[in-house]
Design a protein around this motif. Structure first.
Motif, PDB file in Angstrom:
ATOM      1  N   VAL A  66       0.814  -1.139  -0.269  1.00 49.45           N
ATOM      2  CA  VAL A  66       0.153  -0.094   0.005  1.00 49.45           C
ATOM      3  C   VAL A  66       1.088   0.973   0.424  1.00 49.45           C
ATOM      4  O   VAL A  66       0.325   2.711  -0.420  1.00 49.45           O
ATOM      5  CB  VAL A  66      -1.017   0.000   1.129  1.00 49.45           C
ATOM      6  CG1 VAL A  66      -1.796   0.915   0.972  1.00 49.45           C
ATOM      7  CG2 VAL A  66      -1.672  -1.064   0.345  1.00 49.45           C
ATOM      8  N   LEU A  67       2.191   1.143   0.151  1.00 52.46           N
ATOM      9  CA  LEU A  67       3.321   2.667   0.745  1.00 52.46           C
ATOM     10  C   LEU A  67       3.147   2.912  -0.982  1.00 52.46           C
ATOM     11  O   LEU A  67       3.493   4.010  -1.255  1.00 52.46           O
ATOM     12  CB  LEU A  67       4.245   1.978   1.526  1.00 52.46           C
ATOM     13  CG  LEU A  67       5.140   3.377   2.221  1.00 52.46           C
ATOM     14  CD1 LEU A  67       4.248   3.953   3.016  1.00 52.46           C
ATOM     15  CD2 LEU A  67       6.131   2.439   2.759  1.00 52.46           C
ATOM     16  N   PHE A  68       3.915   1.075  -1.311  1.00 54.91           N
ATOM     17  CA  PHE A  68       4.409   1.726  -3.066  1.00 54.91           C
ATOM     18  C   PHE A  68       3.435   2.427  -3.412  1.00 54.91           C
ATOM     19  O   PHE A  68       3.663   3.049  -4.755  1.00 54.91           O
ATOM     20  CB  PHE A  68       5.018  -0.028  -3.482  1.00 54.91           C
ATOM     21  CG  PHE A  68       6.572  -0.356  -3.037  1.00 54.91           C
ATOM     22  CD1 PHE A  68       6.855   0.532  -3.652  1.00 54.91           C
ATOM     23  CD2 PHE A  68       6.629  -0.910  -1.761  1.00 54.91           C
ATOM     24  CE1 PHE A  68       8.738  -0.114  -3.405  1.00 54.91           C
ATOM     25  CE2 PHE A  68       7.259  -1.121  -1.411  1.00 54.91           C
ATOM     26  CZ  PHE A  68       8.948  -0.750  -2.778  1.00 54.91           C
ATOM     27  N   VAL A  72       3.138   5.899  -6.084  1.00 53.07           N
ATOM     28  CA  VAL A  72       3.217   5.521  -6.982  1.00 53.07           C
ATOM     29  C   VAL A  72       2.091   6.436  -7.922  1.00 53.07           C
ATOM     30  O   VAL A  72       2.430   7.262  -9.020  1.00 53.07           O
ATOM     31  CB  VAL A  72       2.831   4.110  -7.730  1.00 53.07           C
ATOM     32  CG1 VAL A  72       2.559   4.250  -9.010  1.00 53.07           C
ATOM     33  CG2 VAL A  72       3.461   2.911  -8.077  1.00 53.07           C
ATOM     34  N   MET A  73       1.057   6.241  -6.461  1.00 53.27           N
ATOM     35  CA  MET A  73      -0.160   7.446  -6.951  1.00 53.27           C
ATOM     36  C   MET A  73       0.241   9.169  -7.157  1.00 53.27           C
ATOM     37  O   MET A  73      -0.403   9.750  -7.260  1.00 53.27           O
ATOM     38  CB  MET A  73      -0.915   6.913  -6.813  1.00 53.27           C
ATOM     39  CG  MET A  73      -1.786   5.913  -7.201  1.00 53.27           C
ATOM     40  SD  MET A  73      -3.241   4.958  -6.560  1.00 53.27           S
ATOM     41  CE  MET A  73      -3.486   3.842  -7.476  1.00 53.27           C
ATOM     42  N   LEU A  74       1.134   8.620  -5.741  1.00 55.61           N
ATOM     43  CA  LEU A  74       1.624  10.627  -5.553  1.00 55.61           C
ATOM     44  C   LEU A  74       2.588  11.075  -6.325  1.00 55.61           C
ATOM     45  O   LEU A  74       2.225  12.491  -6.394  1.00 55.61           O
ATOM     46  CB  LEU A  74       2.093  10.451  -4.122  1.00 55.61           C
ATOM     47  CG  LEU A  74       2.577  11.871  -3.319  1.00 55.61           C
ATOM     48  CD1 LEU A  74       0.880  12.326  -2.532  1.00 55.61           C
ATOM     49  CD2 LEU A  74       3.498  10.746  -2.325  1.00 55.61           C
ATOM     50  N   LEU A  75       3.375   9.976  -7.293  1.00 52.70           N
ATOM     51  CA  LEU A  75       4.332  10.694  -8.085  1.00 52.70           C
ATOM     52  C   LEU A  75       3.620  10.950  -8.774  1.00 52.70           C
ATOM     53  O   LEU A  75       3.400  10.162  -9.796  1.00 52.70           O
ATOM     54  CB  LEU A  75       5.793   9.961  -7.892  1.00 52.70           C
ATOM     55  CG  LEU A  75       6.257   9.941  -7.103  1.00 52.70           C
ATOM     56  CD1 LEU A  75       7.596   9.052  -6.879  1.00 52.70           C
ATOM     57  CD2 LEU A  75       6.528  11.003  -6.000  1.00 52.70           C
ATOM     58  N   ASN A  76       3.786  11.845 -10.530  1.00 51.35           N
ATOM     59  CA  ASN A  76       2.670  12.238 -11.517  1.00 51.35           C
ATOM     60  C   ASN A  76       3.578  11.645 -12.427  1.00 51.35           C
ATOM     61  O   ASN A  76       4.779  12.452 -13.525  1.00 51.35           O
ATOM     62  CB  ASN A  76       2.008  13.265 -11.275  1.00 51.35           C
ATOM     63  CG  ASN A  76       1.601  13.614 -12.736  1.00 51.35           C
ATOM     64  OD1 ASN A  76       1.477  12.377 -13.231  1.00 51.35           O
ATOM     65  ND2 ASN A  76       1.590  14.958 -13.072  1.00 51.35           N
ATOM     66  N   LEU A  77       3.594  10.282 -12.766  1.00 53.13           N
ATOM     67  CA  LEU A  77       4.866   9.676 -13.552  1.00 53.13           C
ATOM     68  C   LEU A  77       4.305   9.800 -15.278  1.00 53.13           C
ATOM     69  O   LEU A  77       3.101   8.735 -15.306  1.00 53.13           O
ATOM     70  CB  LEU A  77       4.872   8.438 -12.788  1.00 53.13           C
ATOM     71  CG  LEU A  77       6.066   8.100 -11.983  1.00 53.13           C
ATOM     72  CD1 LEU A  77       6.549   6.176 -11.570  1.00 53.13           C
ATOM     73  CD2 LEU A  77       7.355   8.969 -11.855  1.00 53.13           C
ATOM     74  N   GLY A  78       4.861   9.753 -15.907  1.00 53.94           N
ATOM     75  CA  GLY A  78       4.482   9.712 -17.401  1.00 53.94           C
ATOM     76  C   GLY A  78       5.195  10.859 -18.233  1.00 53.94           C
ATOM     77  O   GLY A  78       4.919  10.754 -19.491  1.00 53.94           O
ATOM     78  N   HIS A  79       6.041  11.502 -18.228  1.00 46.81           N
ATOM     79  CA  HIS A  79       6.663  12.702 -18.766  1.00 46.81           C
ATOM     80  C   HIS A  79       7.803  12.722 -18.561  1.00 46.81           C
ATOM     81  O   HIS A  79       8.916  13.150 -17.556  1.00 46.81           O
ATOM     82  CB  HIS A  79       6.168  13.909 -18.576  1.00 46.81           C
ATOM     83  CG  HIS A  79       6.027  14.899 -17.560  1.00 46.81           C
ATOM     84  ND1 HIS A  79       7.171  14.191 -16.319  1.00 46.81           N
ATOM     85  CD2 HIS A  79       5.169  14.456 -16.071  1.00 46.81           C
ATOM     86  CE1 HIS A  79       6.394  15.415 -15.426  1.00 46.81           C
ATOM     87  NE2 HIS A  79       4.979  14.571 -15.318  1.00 46.81           N
ATOM     88  N   VAL A  80       7.734  10.931 -18.213  1.00 48.31           N
ATOM     89  CA  VAL A  80      10.304  10.346 -18.839  1.00 48.31           C
ATOM     90  C   VAL A  80      10.302  11.053 -19.296  1.00 48.31           C
ATOM     91  O   VAL A  80       9.532  10.956 -21.376  1.00 48.31           O
ATOM     92  CB  VAL A  80       9.953   9.621 -17.936  1.00 48.31           C
ATOM     93  CG1 VAL A  80       9.559   8.803 -16.989  1.00 48.31           C
ATOM     94  CG2 VAL A  80       8.980   8.467 -19.203  1.00 48.31           C
ATOM     95  N   GLU A  81      11.385  11.723 -19.565  1.00 42.40           N
ATOM     96  CA  GLU A  81      12.107  11.844 -21.462  1.00 42.40           C
ATOM     97  C   GLU A  81      12.763  11.096 -21.603  1.00 42.40           C
ATOM     98  O   GLU A  81      13.330  10.616 -22.776  1.00 42.40           O
ATOM     99  CB  GLU A  81      13.528  13.023 -20.717  1.00 42.40           C
ATOM    100  CG  GLU A  81      12.830  14.263 -20.365  1.00 42.40           C
ATOM    101  CD  GLU A  81      14.201  15.162 -18.777  1.00 42.40           C
ATOM    102  OE1 GLU A  81      15.140  15.071 -19.124  1.00 42.40           O
ATOM    103  OE2 GLU A  81      13.444  15.574 -18.645  1.00 42.40           O
ATOM    104  N   LEU A  82      13.640  10.156 -20.913  1.00 49.18           N
ATOM    105  CA  LEU A  82      13.855   8.649 -20.915  1.00 49.18           C
ATOM    106  C   LEU A  82      13.284   6.982 -21.289  1.00 49.18           C
ATOM    107  O   LEU A  82      12.607   7.450 -20.479  1.00 49.18           O
ATOM    108  CB  LEU A  82      15.550   8.207 -19.977  1.00 49.18           C
ATOM    109  CG  LEU A  82      16.813   8.981 -20.048  1.00 49.18           C
ATOM    110  CD1 LEU A  82      17.380   9.109 -18.597  1.00 49.18           C
ATOM    111  CD2 LEU A  82      17.386   8.856 -21.681  1.00 49.18           C
TER     112      LEU A  82
END
Lengths: 175, 101
Positions: A66-68, A72-82
């Motif tokens: 649940v911590l993980f 994952v949901m806290l950090l807005n991932l999806g605009h990664v450069e690499l």
């Protein structure tokens, strides 16, 4: 029956572990890791570690995952450069290294002597007798609070340090 | 029969550990790298439980401690990931060089 269940749970654990590595979305990786942890809890039951199976489901699949998921949901991932996966060369090397590691350990296990005799295990079942005498929780609790009392207390100190450390690290202003 | 189960458990543990190592080498996303580290910890737990089936209850107690250490590691590691994300807006392990100089 036990063996069939064991093979089934092993296959589920390995398959979902592969999907943890290869799935593109981090949320899917976390979900597949939860499947792996549940399968491992089933394997623990079949290996007579009933209390650890419960702890695996409650602490690992319940709390840590649940911590993980929160992170994952806290950090807005999806605009990664690499790209998340490394280059083709690195993929080849990583796959080769993984296969070599698995093959080496499997070869060592299969060519070694029988684990029942190699480590001086007694013919009498050590776990069954202690489970019968003290029950699933008492079998773990008695040595934990007698032989391993000092490591147990040190673990509580470690958890305190981890709590303070994570609060300090995740503060808004730079530490 | 117990011998077969323990052999299979040790083989599964070896394979899980190798999959975890492959994931750490393969991925750039720090959260997935952490998940693969958890995978390796669980592989070790499985082999400890399998050996405790042969040699007595002590292996299971070590698994207990491994779980506590894994919980502490996950909490601190995710806090570091959040701190790095605030700094870089990214969780790529190739860009975690703020301790290098």
């Amino acid at each position: 029956m036990t063996e069939f269940l064991f093979f089934l749970l092993s296959a589920a654990a390995l398959l979902s572990a592969v999907f943890v590595v290869v799935s593109r979305k981090p949320v899917a990786s976390v979900m597949f890791l939860i499947v792996t942890l549940f399968s491992l809890a089933g394997l623990f039951v079949l290996l007579e570690a009933h209390f650890l199976a419960a702890v695996q489901v409650i602490v690992y699949a319940g709390a840590i995952m649940v911590l993980f998921l929160f992170v994952v949901m806290l950090l807005n991932l999806g605009h990664v450069e690499l790209p998340d996966f490394r280059s083709a060369m690195a993929r080849l090397l990583a796959g080769a290294f993984g296969i070599a590691l698995a093959a080496f350990t499997a070869w060592t296990l299969l060519n070694g002597s029988d684990p029942l005799t190699a480590y001086g295990a007694s013919a009498a079942d050590p776990i069954q007798s202690v489970l019968k005498a003290r029950g699933a929780i008492g079998a773990l609790a008695v040595p934990l609070f007698r032989t391993y009392l000092v490591p147990f207390e040190v673990t509580s100190l470690l958890l305190l340090v981890a709590i303070i450390g994570s609060v300090v690290l995740a503060r808004k202003e730079a530490p | 029969m117990t011998s077969t189960l323990i052999r299979v458990a040790l083989l599964v543990s070896a394979a899980l550990f190798a999959i975890g190592v492959t994931g750490v080498l393969l991925r750039r996303n720090a959260i997935v790298v952490f998940l693969c580290v958890e995978l390796m910890l669980n592989a070790v737990n499985l082999s400890l439980v399998a050996f405790s089936r042969l040699l007595g209850i002590d292996g299971q107690i070590i698994v207990f401690f491994v779980m506590a250490v894994a919980a502490a590691e996950a909490a601190v590691g995710l806090a570091i990931i959040i701190a790095v994300f605030r700094h870089y807006e990214d969780v790529d392990v190739d860009r975690f060089d703020l301790l290098k100089w």
